[in-house]
Motif scaffolding. Structure first.
Motif: not given
Ligand SMILES: Cc1ncc(COP(=O)(O)O)c(C=O)c1O
Length: 431
Positions: A259-280, A249-253
């Motif tokens: 309203d400021n949390g932080i996720a960091i992921v070593r495997d960028r491809a896995a992170h992106r695959a789980a979250m990405t989205l496209s729309a027309h 969290d940035a809003h802690k220390w």
């Protein structure tokens, strides 16, 4: 507060004046330097102002095309965060609402990766019929872990609780036994740090062992991960950089507003695959970073401004000093309160969290001391100098001492110890 919503509007100044007046007495004062309950954090001046700007500019920071300045600021702030936490520079990141959603983001990436390794596409095929995922997490885990597992469809039954020692840390043997007791896709969740005594698991020993068994290792570093920025306390989280994902969290220390949390992921491809989205109707950023590829939100606040501002205001040295200062104040509070008549030191902070307890002089049982501890906490909070919260630690009630605010000073510590001493004298019947 409870006025009827009329058909006619109200001038904005009146709305705000009335809101301030109506909420007076209903603010807990968690921004104060004498607020030691839970793990809330303060707001640095520039971070607060940057947060106002985020509201004033009112950008939807979902993609570069929608707010180029917000996207670039977020990209810079994300690189700075990885840098001060000394985590792999190739890792991806996301700014979320808090650590809860940072867990969801990281564990969605973990879910993708561990199922992908056994040939299952969870984004396409979902979880029905998927190989079961087991999640090994310590008995000191925060409740947000369970909730993340529920959100992700893994369910709380996927969770195998691992007993920690009297120091609140997971032992090497406990993890080794748990790893061989099952098989299949596995996620291991470790703590940096737990919210009662700030216990950090022995990462350097545990993480390579879990990874050698094929597990993804996720870290709950809601506040403790910031110890990485301190020369004095960094040893407590040595080896945490070996993990696969980190939620904090940035809003802690880091002391941004809420309203400021932080996720960091070593495997960028896995992170992106789980979250990405496209729309027309979206415009992909091309070389620029689109937050929608990394976060669970669609429309979202421009969180990068506050994180950028806090880091810039502090600099590396200022951040280290703030972390060390909070730890020093936590120790002084624990020592000062623990030495008072009727108080007992339960856990001296190794980081910024400690525990004390209050003894019922006429009590005989632990239950009497438990009740008395809760009575004293309520009396301290009613007195008004400082605010604390209670907890259950190793079966006994205790008062938590949590220092995560740049505002806390030695004067706050002294005033608080004096106030607690007054409350204890008032509560102790003359003998
Ligand atoms: C150790 C730990 N993990 C996770 C969380 C959840 O963080 P947030 O409230 O930012 O979602 C907290 C909150 O206090 C915490 O202390």
């Amino acid at each position: 507060m409870n006025v009827e919503l009329g058909a006619a509007g109200t001038p904005p100044e009146t709305v705000i004046d009335d809101l301030v007046a109506a909420t007076a007495g209903g603010q807990l004062g968690s921004a104060s330097g004498r607020f030691f309950a839970w793990v809330i954090g303060g707001a640095l001046p520039s971070a607060l102002a940057a947060d106002w700007l985020a509201s004033t500019w009112d950008v939807n920071a979902t993609m570069y095309a929608c707010g180029p300045a917000a996207a670039v600021t977020e990209e810079v702030a994300g690189e700075w965060v990885k840098d001060v936490l000394d985590l792999p520079c190739e890792a991806s990141f996301a700014f979320t609402t808090g650590c809860q959603l940072a867990h969801v983001t990281c564990l969605a990436a973990a879910r993708h990766a561990v199922l992908d390794r056994v040939g299952w596409d969870v984004e396409r095929d979902g979880l029905v019929g998927a190989p079961a995922i087991r999640v090994l997490a310590t008995d000191q885990r925060h409740g947000s872990i369970e909730r993340a597992l529920r959100f992700l469809g893994l369910g709380t039954r996927s969770l195998v609780p691992l007993a920690t020692g009297s120091d609140g840390r997971l032992g090497v043997q406990a993890l080794a036994d748990a790893l061989v007791a099952g098989d299949g896709p596995t996620i291991v969740i470790l703590d940096a740090a737990d919210l009662n005594i700030g216990a950090c698991d022995p990462f350097a020993a545990l993480i390579p062992m879990a990874q050698a068994a094929g597990a993804w290792v996720h870290i709950d570093g809601a506040f403790g991960l910031w110890a990485r920025a301190s020369r004095e306390h960094r040893h407590l989280v040595e080896g945490v950089e070996l993990a696969d994902s980190w939620a904090t969290d940035a809003h802690k220390w880091l002391n941004t507003p809420q309203d400021n949390g932080i996720a960091i992921v070593r495997d960028r491809a896995a992170h992106r695959a789980a979250m990405t989205l496209s729309a027309h109707y979206l415009i992909p950023g091309g070389d620029a970073r689109d937050a929608i590829d990394w976060t669970p939100d669609w429309t979202r606040r421009a969180r990068g401004y506050a994180i950028y501002a806090a880091l810039r205001e502090l600099g590396r040295d200022g951040l280290a000093n703030m972390i060390d200062g909070c730890c020093r104040h936590a120790c002084a509070l624990a020592r000062g309160i623990g030495e008072l008549d009727g108080a007992e030191l339960v856990a001296m902070p190794s980081l910024n969290q400690g525990l004390v307890r209050f003894l019922d002089l006429h009590g005989r049982t632990e239950a009497d001391h438990d009740r008395h501890t809760d009575t004293v906490i309520a009396a301290i909070n009613a007195e008004g100098t400082a605010f604390f919260s209670g907890t259950l630690w190793q079966g006994r009630r205790a008062m938590r001492i949590s220092v995560v605010n740049w505002r806390t000073s030695e004067a706050d510590v002294d005033a608080t110890v004096l106030a607690v001493s007054r409350v204890l004298s008032d509560l102790t019947p003359a003998l």
